[in-house]
Write an enzyme that holds these catalytic residues in place. Structure first.
Site, PDB file in Angstrom:
ATOM      1  N   GLU A  25       4.698  -5.017   7.233  1.00 14.19           N
ATOM      2  CA  GLU A  25       3.940  -3.978   7.938  1.00 14.19           C
ATOM      3  C   GLU A  25       4.388  -3.778   9.382  1.00 14.19           C
ATOM      4  O   GLU A  25       4.316  -2.686   9.926  1.00 14.19           O
ATOM      5  CB  GLU A  25       2.434  -4.300   7.909  1.00 14.19           C
ATOM      6  N   GLU A  70      -0.470  -9.265  -0.619  1.00 21.34           N
ATOM      7  CA  GLU A  70      -1.902  -9.505  -0.387  1.00 21.34           C
ATOM      8  C   GLU A  70      -2.669  -9.495  -1.713  1.00 21.34           C
ATOM      9  O   GLU A  70      -3.602 -10.276  -1.906  1.00 21.34           O
ATOM     10  CB  GLU A  70      -2.453  -8.451   0.578  1.00 21.34           C
ATOM     11  N   GLY A 115       0.747  -5.004   0.927  1.00 23.02           N
ATOM     12  CA  GLY A 115      -0.418  -5.070   0.039  1.00 23.02           C
ATOM     13  C   GLY A 115      -0.095  -5.738  -1.296  1.00 23.02           C
ATOM     14  O   GLY A 115      -0.985  -6.301  -1.937  1.00 23.02           O
ATOM     15  N   ALA A 143       0.864  -1.178   0.000  1.00 24.72           N
ATOM     16  CA  ALA A 143       0.000   0.000   0.000  1.00 24.72           C
ATOM     17  C   ALA A 143       0.903   1.232   0.000  1.00 24.72           C
ATOM     18  O   ALA A 143       2.052   1.167   0.456  1.00 24.72           O
ATOM     19  CB  ALA A 143      -0.880  -0.018   1.243  1.00 24.72           C
TER      20      ALA A 143
HETATM   21  N1  CAA Z   1       4.597   3.208  -0.565  1.00 27.79           N
HETATM   22  C1  CAA Z   1       5.034   4.374  -1.098  1.00 27.79           C
HETATM   23  N2  CAA Z   1       6.217   4.498  -1.753  1.00 27.79           N
HETATM   24  C2  CAA Z   1       6.985   3.421  -1.857  1.00 27.79           C
HETATM   25  C3  CAA Z   1       6.612   2.176  -1.321  1.00 27.79           C
HETATM   26  C4  CAA Z   1       5.340   2.101  -0.651  1.00 27.79           C
HETATM   27  N3  CAA Z   1       4.873   0.950  -0.134  1.00 27.79           N
HETATM   28  N4  CAA Z   1       7.587   1.276  -1.572  1.00 27.79           N
HETATM   29  C5  CAA Z   1       8.542   1.932  -2.249  1.00 27.79           C
HETATM   30  N5  CAA Z   1       8.199   3.232  -2.422  1.00 27.79           N
HETATM   31  C6  CAA Z   1       8.939   4.271  -3.118  1.00 27.79           C
HETATM   32  C7  CAA Z   1      10.115   4.762  -2.299  1.00 27.79           C
HETATM   33  O1  CAA Z   1       9.697   5.726  -1.354  1.00 27.79           O
HETATM   34  C8  CAA Z   1      11.014   5.328  -3.369  1.00 27.79           C
HETATM   35  O2  CAA Z   1      10.508   6.579  -3.758  1.00 27.79           O
HETATM   36  P1  CAA Z   1      11.548   7.838  -3.954  1.00 27.79           P
HETATM   37  O3  CAA Z   1      12.405   7.401  -5.129  1.00 27.79           O
HETATM   38  O4  CAA Z   1      10.650   8.974  -4.279  1.00 27.79           O
HETATM   39  O5  CAA Z   1      12.313   7.946  -2.704  1.00 27.79           O
HETATM   40  C9  CAA Z   1      10.777   4.390  -4.557  1.00 27.79           C
HETATM   41  O6  CAA Z   1       9.551   3.722  -4.283  1.00 27.79           O
HETATM   42  C10 CAA Z   1      11.852   3.328  -4.709  1.00 27.79           C
HETATM   43  O7  CAA Z   1      11.963   2.664  -3.451  1.00 27.79           O
HETATM   44  P2  CAA Z   1      13.367   2.519  -2.658  1.00 27.79           P
HETATM   45  O8  CAA Z   1      14.296   3.640  -3.011  1.00 27.79           O
HETATM   46  O9  CAA Z   1      13.047   2.298  -1.238  1.00 27.79           O
HETATM   47  O10 CAA Z   1      13.894   1.163  -3.363  1.00 27.79           O
HETATM   48  P3  CAA Z   1      14.859   0.077  -2.721  1.00 27.79           P
HETATM   49  O11 CAA Z   1      15.172  -0.837  -3.846  1.00 27.79           O
HETATM   50  O12 CAA Z   1      15.968   0.715  -1.978  1.00 27.79           O
HETATM   51  O13 CAA Z   1      13.951  -0.695  -1.632  1.00 27.79           O
HETATM   52  C11 CAA Z   1      11.955  -1.789  -0.850  1.00 27.79           C
HETATM   53  C12 CAA Z   1      12.845  -1.433  -2.066  1.00 27.79           C
HETATM   54  C13 CAA Z   1      12.719  -2.717   0.075  1.00 27.79           C
HETATM   55  C14 CAA Z   1      10.732  -2.500  -1.412  1.00 27.79           C
HETATM   56  C15 CAA Z   1      11.564  -0.512  -0.092  1.00 27.79           C
HETATM   57  O14 CAA Z   1      11.078   0.433  -1.028  1.00 27.79           O
HETATM   58  C16 CAA Z   1      10.492  -0.720   0.942  1.00 27.79           C
HETATM   59  O15 CAA Z   1      10.775  -1.224   2.016  1.00 27.79           O
HETATM   60  N6  CAA Z   1       9.216  -0.326   0.630  1.00 27.79           N
HETATM   61  C17 CAA Z   1       8.116  -0.388   1.568  1.00 27.79           C
HETATM   62  C18 CAA Z   1       7.594  -1.819   1.676  1.00 27.79           C
HETATM   63  C19 CAA Z   1       6.479  -1.874   2.705  1.00 27.79           C
HETATM   64  O16 CAA Z   1       6.660  -1.539   3.855  1.00 27.79           O
HETATM   65  N7  CAA Z   1       5.278  -2.301   2.269  1.00 27.79           N
HETATM   66  C20 CAA Z   1       4.127  -2.405   3.123  1.00 27.79           C
HETATM   67  C21 CAA Z   1       3.278  -1.178   2.975  1.00 27.79           C
HETATM   68  S1  CAA Z   1       1.956  -1.121   4.141  1.00 27.79           S
HETATM   69  C22 CAA Z   1       0.747  -2.133   3.520  1.00 27.79           C
HETATM   70  O17 CAA Z   1       0.879  -2.695   2.448  1.00 27.79           O
HETATM   71  C23 CAA Z   1      -0.501  -2.250   4.365  1.00 27.79           C
HETATM   72  C24 CAA Z   1      -1.500  -3.256   3.893  1.00 27.79           C
HETATM   73  O18 CAA Z   1      -1.476  -4.392   4.299  1.00 27.79           O
HETATM   74  C25 CAA Z   1      -2.606  -2.852   2.994  1.00 27.79           C
END
Ligand code: CAA
Length: 257
Positions: A131, A111, A108, A65
């Site tokens: 999460e 999911e 998500g 998400a």
């Molecule tokens: N939401 C918003 N933006 C996101 C994102 C997310 N879930 N995942 C990645 N991005 C964005 C980053 O902020 C980044 O944007 P900028 O270039 O503007 O900074 C871009 O995507 C590229 O990401 P990274 O620079 O972080 O890429 P990386 O290769 O270094 O890392 C990653 C990749 C490990 C996937 C890391 O991006 C990450 O940890 N993302 C979040 C994953 C996460 O926590 N997901 C769960 C979300 S909550 C949820 O899903 C709730 C639910 O159950 C419904």
């Protein structure tokens, strides 16, 4: 002009749907989820489509998400049907959905893959529910579907640590159907989708509904549903065609009627 959030293609009777926010690893914001549900429902109504592939544009399936959209949300935004209504619409799609996952399927994203009926992964795929690292828990079905899929112990481990697993581990744990080299991901998904799309559509639809009920109902209720669905298919032209073709030793021509 803004890029479309969802890209749509067709290949014969297969619909191909791509999540298209590659700059943020296809983070699932509310607009994207609404467009996704709209597109899937449209394909579900289209009798020229028999199976749908869901995949991500760029190097991820979906990294979850959209955290920036969610960060300041109010609690009751997520309680009840409003926020997750489009997720429910995806879950209710009656045609088979194949997730073709390359790169991250996190939160998500995982999911959403689990809302699909079959998951095919590239060797690069990583599946996880991170999460917990954000101070929350999965909210779009993760605690329930992952547990049904891989069992309590492995779901606990994934959700409590937030650590992702590799495609090989996901295969070994029963989360996904198969792992292929990255360049084979789309051809493999397409060939499977084409095979399903050639099958009698009403039987395919009933088979999907019956299998989903195996996870949602008691055995008694599930067997009852199966029996009703099995019986109802004897009202279709495709049942007569399928059985006559077998007896006459020819290939069946199904019409979806
Ligand atoms: N939401 C918003 N933006 C996101 C994102 C997310 N879930 N995942 C990645 N991005 C964005 C980053 O902020 C980044 O944007 P900028 O270039 O503007 O900074 C871009 O995507 C590229 O990401 P990274 O620079 O972080 O890429 P990386 O290769 O270094 O890392 C990653 C990749 C490990 C996937 C890391 O991006 C990450 O940890 N993302 C979040 C994953 C996460 O926590 N997901 C769960 C979300 S909550 C949820 O899903 C709730 C639910 O159950 C419904």
């Amino acid at each position: 002009m803004d890029e479309p959030l969802i890209l749509v293609e067709r290949e014969g009777r297969v619909g191909i749907v791509r999540l298209n926010r590659p700059r943020v690893l296809n983070a699932l914001n509310t607009s994207l989820m609404k467009e996704l549900a709209d597109v899937l429902e449209e394909m579900d109504r289209d009798e020229n489509i028999g199976c749908i592939i869901l995949t991500g544009q760029g190097k991820a399936f979906a990294a979850g998400a959209d955290i920036s959209e969610m960060a300041d949300a109010a609690p009751f935004q997520f309680v009840g049907n409003a926020y997750f209504a489009d997720w429910q619409r995806v879950r209710r799609v009656e045609k088979p959905l194949i997730a073709a996952v390359a790169g991250y399927a996190l939160g998500g994203g995982n999911e959403l893959a689990m809302c699909c009926d079959i998951i095919i992964a590239a060797e690069t795929a990583r599946f996880g529910q991170p999460e917990i690292l954000l101070g929350v828990i999965p909210g779009a079905g993760g605690t329930q579907r992952l547990t049904r899929s891989v069992g309590k112990g492995k779901a606990m481990e994934m959700i409590l640590t937030g650590d992702p697993i590799t495609a090989e581990e996901a295969l070994d744990w029963g989360l996904i159907n198969r792992v292929v080299p990255p360049e084979q991901l789309e051809p493999e998904a397409l060939s499977l989708a084409q095979k399903i799309a050639e099958k009698p559509p009403l039987a395919v639809k009933m088979a999907k509904q019956a299998i989903l009920r195996a996870q949602e109902m008691s055995l008694e209720q599930g067997l009852h549903f199966e029996q009703l669905a099995f019986g109802m298919l004897f009202s279709t032209e495709d049942q007569r065609e399928g059985m006559n073709a077998f007896i006459e030793k020819r290939k069946a021509q199904f019409k979806g009627k």
